[in-house]
Design a protein around this motif. Structure first.
Motif: not given
Length: 138
Positions: A56-58, A60-61, A63-64
């Motif tokens: 999830q963190e990677e 999301s990173r 995409i952002a």
């Protein structure tokens, strides 16, 4: 991170502008990303870390970061790769050569294709059906 970014870069290329191509590319990408996610879920038992949290963190990173880089074309003050809060020295998000003249990365191509597929001159949104329809009601 490199494999996820590469999959997004390679899969989200739209050439014909047809709805069937758009849907098949998204389905293929979804299948590939689901495989990556399952791999993280599978290895979490062996590495004693929360694999889905890392996923999830990677994701999301990525995409952002892609949104931030795509927005640079609209900003007076650019956010360079090395200035981005989403870029990391330890696990860098790779940059790829643009595949068209209008978009910097996969995010721009995806948004432009989504706008083309839901063009209000060609389609209408029907709320009770929760979908966009063209003149042939597709």
């Amino acid at each position: 991170v490199r494999r996820i970014a590469s999959a997004l870069h390679k899969q989200l290329v739209f050439e014909t502008g047809k709805l069937s191509e758009f849907e098949s590319k998204l389905k293929d990408l979804g299948d590939q990303l689901t495989g990556f996610k399952r791999s993280f879920e599978y290895i979490q038992d062996y590495i004693q870390m929360y694999g889905l949290k890392i996923w999830q963190e990677e994701f999301s990173r990525i995409i952002a970061y892609s949104v931030e880089q795509e927005c640079n074309s609209f900003l007076k003050r650019k956010v360079f790769d090395w200035q981005s809060i989403f870029q990391s020295d330890a696990i860098p998000i790779p940059q790829f050569q643009p595949l068209d003249k209008r978009s910097v990365n996969f995010m721009g191509r995806l948004v432009r294709e989504l706008l083309a597929q839901t063009d209000p001159r060609k389609t209408v949104y029907i709320e009770c059906n929760q979908g966009w329809y063209n003149q042939q009601l597709r």
